[in-house]
Design a protein around this motif. Structure first.
Motif, PDB file in Angstrom:
ATOM      1  N   MET A  43       0.829  -1.190   0.000  1.00 10.54           N
ATOM      2  CA  MET A  43       0.000   0.000   0.000  1.00 10.54           C
ATOM      3  C   MET A  43       0.875   1.256   0.000  1.00 10.54           C
ATOM      4  O   MET A  43       1.874   1.322   0.714  1.00 10.54           O
ATOM      5  CB  MET A  43      -0.907   0.021   1.237  1.00 10.54           C
ATOM      6  N   ILE A  44       0.480   2.235  -0.800  1.00 10.32           N
ATOM      7  CA  ILE A  44       1.205   3.505  -0.871  1.00 10.32           C
ATOM      8  C   ILE A  44       0.287   4.623  -0.391  1.00 10.32           C
ATOM      9  O   ILE A  44      -0.854   4.744  -0.854  1.00 10.32           O
ATOM     10  CB  ILE A  44       1.688   3.801  -2.302  1.00 10.32           C
ATOM     11  N   ALA A  45       0.802   5.437   0.534  1.00 11.19           N
ATOM     12  CA  ALA A  45       0.030   6.547   1.102  1.00 11.19           C
ATOM     13  C   ALA A  45       0.801   7.848   0.895  1.00 11.19           C
ATOM     14  O   ALA A  45       1.657   8.205   1.705  1.00 11.19           O
ATOM     15  CB  ALA A  45      -0.223   6.311   2.588  1.00 11.19           C
ATOM     16  N   PRO A  46       0.540   8.560  -0.202  1.00 14.86           N
ATOM     17  CA  PRO A  46       1.216   9.834  -0.429  1.00 14.86           C
ATOM     18  C   PRO A  46       0.953  10.816   0.717  1.00 14.86           C
ATOM     19  O   PRO A  46      -0.174  10.927   1.208  1.00 14.86           O
ATOM     20  CB  PRO A  46       0.594  10.333  -1.731  1.00 14.86           C
ATOM     21  N   SER A  47       1.998  11.511   1.111  1.00 16.79           N
ATOM     22  CA  SER A  47       1.889  12.449   2.227  1.00 16.79           C
ATOM     23  C   SER A  47       1.664  13.866   1.734  1.00 16.79           C
ATOM     24  O   SER A  47       2.507  14.435   1.024  1.00 16.79           O
ATOM     25  CB  SER A  47       3.154  12.409   3.083  1.00 16.79           C
ATOM     26  N   LEU A  56      -4.468   8.448   1.589  1.00 17.77           N
ATOM     27  CA  LEU A  56      -3.918   9.795   1.505  1.00 17.77           C
ATOM     28  C   LEU A  56      -3.501  10.188   2.918  1.00 17.77           C
ATOM     29  O   LEU A  56      -4.347  10.305   3.811  1.00 17.77           O
ATOM     30  CB  LEU A  56      -4.971  10.760   0.959  1.00 17.77           C
ATOM     31  N   HIS A  57      -2.210  10.344   3.118  1.00 17.69           N
ATOM     32  CA  HIS A  57      -1.669  10.575   4.459  1.00 17.69           C
ATOM     33  C   HIS A  57      -1.675  12.061   4.798  1.00 17.69           C
ATOM     34  O   HIS A  57      -1.115  12.881   4.054  1.00 17.69           O
ATOM     35  CB  HIS A  57      -0.242  10.032   4.538  1.00 17.69           C
ATOM     36  N   ASP A 105      -5.879   9.031   5.778  1.00 19.43           N
ATOM     37  CA  ASP A 105      -5.093   8.473   6.877  1.00 19.43           C
ATOM     38  C   ASP A 105      -4.533   9.639   7.681  1.00 19.43           C
ATOM     39  O   ASP A 105      -3.558  10.271   7.265  1.00 19.43           O
ATOM     40  CB  ASP A 105      -3.976   7.617   6.266  1.00 19.43           C
ATOM     41  N   CYS A 106      -5.158   9.957   8.813  1.00 20.66           N
ATOM     42  CA  CYS A 106      -4.761  11.111   9.626  1.00 20.66           C
ATOM     43  C   CYS A 106      -3.731  10.713  10.673  1.00 20.66           C
ATOM     44  O   CYS A 106      -3.993   9.843  11.518  1.00 20.66           O
ATOM     45  CB  CYS A 106      -5.969  11.735  10.313  1.00 20.66           C
ATOM     46  N   HIS A 107      -2.600  11.355  10.629  1.00 21.45           N
ATOM     47  CA  HIS A 107      -1.518  11.125  11.595  1.00 21.45           C
ATOM     48  C   HIS A 107      -1.462  12.332  12.523  1.00 21.45           C
ATOM     49  O   HIS A 107      -1.047  13.422  12.121  1.00 21.45           O
ATOM     50  CB  HIS A 107      -0.194  10.948  10.831  1.00 21.45           C
ATOM     51  N   ASN A 166      -8.487   6.112   8.750  1.00 24.19           N
ATOM     52  CA  ASN A 166      -7.568   5.669   9.792  1.00 24.19           C
ATOM     53  C   ASN A 166      -7.079   6.895  10.552  1.00 24.19           C
ATOM     54  O   ASN A 166      -6.712   7.896   9.942  1.00 24.19           O
ATOM     55  CB  ASN A 166      -6.383   4.928   9.167  1.00 24.19           C
ATOM     56  N   VAL A 167      -7.091   6.830  11.873  1.00 26.13           N
ATOM     57  CA  VAL A 167      -6.619   7.940  12.697  1.00 26.13           C
ATOM     58  C   VAL A 167      -5.541   7.399  13.634  1.00 26.13           C
ATOM     59  O   VAL A 167      -5.788   6.477  14.415  1.00 26.13           O
ATOM     60  CB  VAL A 167      -7.756   8.577  13.512  1.00 26.13           C
ATOM     61  N   THR A 168      -4.353   7.982  13.532  1.00 27.23           N
ATOM     62  CA  THR A 168      -3.211   7.514  14.302  1.00 27.23           C
ATOM     63  C   THR A 168      -2.808   8.535  15.351  1.00 27.23           C
ATOM     64  O   THR A 168      -2.683   9.724  15.048  1.00 27.23           O
ATOM     65  CB  THR A 168      -2.019   7.235  13.367  1.00 27.23           C
TER      66      THR A 168
END
Length: 212
Positions: A1-5, A27-28, A59-61, A81-83
């Protein structure tokens, strides 16, 4: 999986930048508060606007203080996703339960100097483990290969979490990370610094698949 930042994207054109990476898995989005890390990026209102403009799972960091108070809002907004950071969370088990109840996957992140061993049991409450391969706060830093030992430890213990890595991922370093057992690769400048970001996503995916 690829998650562009999106940290490496043009903040004045976030919707366009999100659309430029069609085909990405996630999407990061790095949320920084200027306290937990020495940088300030974007917050919930911008994430809400982004969620309305892309079909890519977000994808929230959260690199913020007091994620116990703020994390659920990102899940309720529709983030996939929430990290949160284990170094900032007061009650990480409760956060995981609240995030899942709000409809999101729950992620736990560790900084490069934070050992993973004390939190192995805790990870049974989480869906994803985000291993930082740079010090959190700024993009464009060099990859720290020593953090891959954390990935190997997680795999050795048979944890049923998706392992994500963030920091310095490019066509060279993604091979090391894939070989160690990483599932999802956050890439900033390697994607948004390319002439064709969508093609860069596919090149990274092909390289990671070859090594995994």
């Amino acid at each position: 999986m690829i998650a562009p930042s999106l940290l490496s994207a043009d903040f004045a054109r976030l919707a366009d930048e999100a659309n430029a990476v069609r085909g990405a898995d996630w999407l990061h989005v790095d949320v920084m508060d200027g306290h937990f890390v020495p940088n300030l990026t974007l917050g919930l209102p911008v994430v809400e606007a982004l969620l309305a403009s892309t079909e890519i799972p977000v994808d929230c960091h959260l690199m913020i203080e007091d994620p116990d108070r703020w994390a659920v809002g990102y899940a309720e907004a529709g983030s996939y996703n929430v990290t949160v950071h284990v170094e900032a969370a007061r009650d990480p088990v409760r956060i995981a339960k609240d995030l899942r109840a709000a409809g999101a996957k729950a992620g736990l992140s560790v900084k490069p100097k934070t050992p993973i061993e004390p939190y192995l049991e805790l990870l049974s409450h989480y869906d994803t483990l985000l291993v930082m391969s740079v010090e959190p706060g700024f993009g464009g830093q060099a990859f720290m290969p020593e953090v891959l030992d954390k990935v190997r430890v997680a795999r050795k213990h048979g944890l049923r979490v998706l392992v994500e890595i963030d920091g310095g991922i490019n066509m060279d370093t993604i091979e090391q990370a894939a070989e160690a057992g990483v599932d999802c690769f956050v890439a900033g400048s390697a994607v948004y610094g390319a002439d064709d970001p969508a093609a860069a996503v596919e090149r990274l995916r092909a390289r990671a698949t070859r090594e995994s």
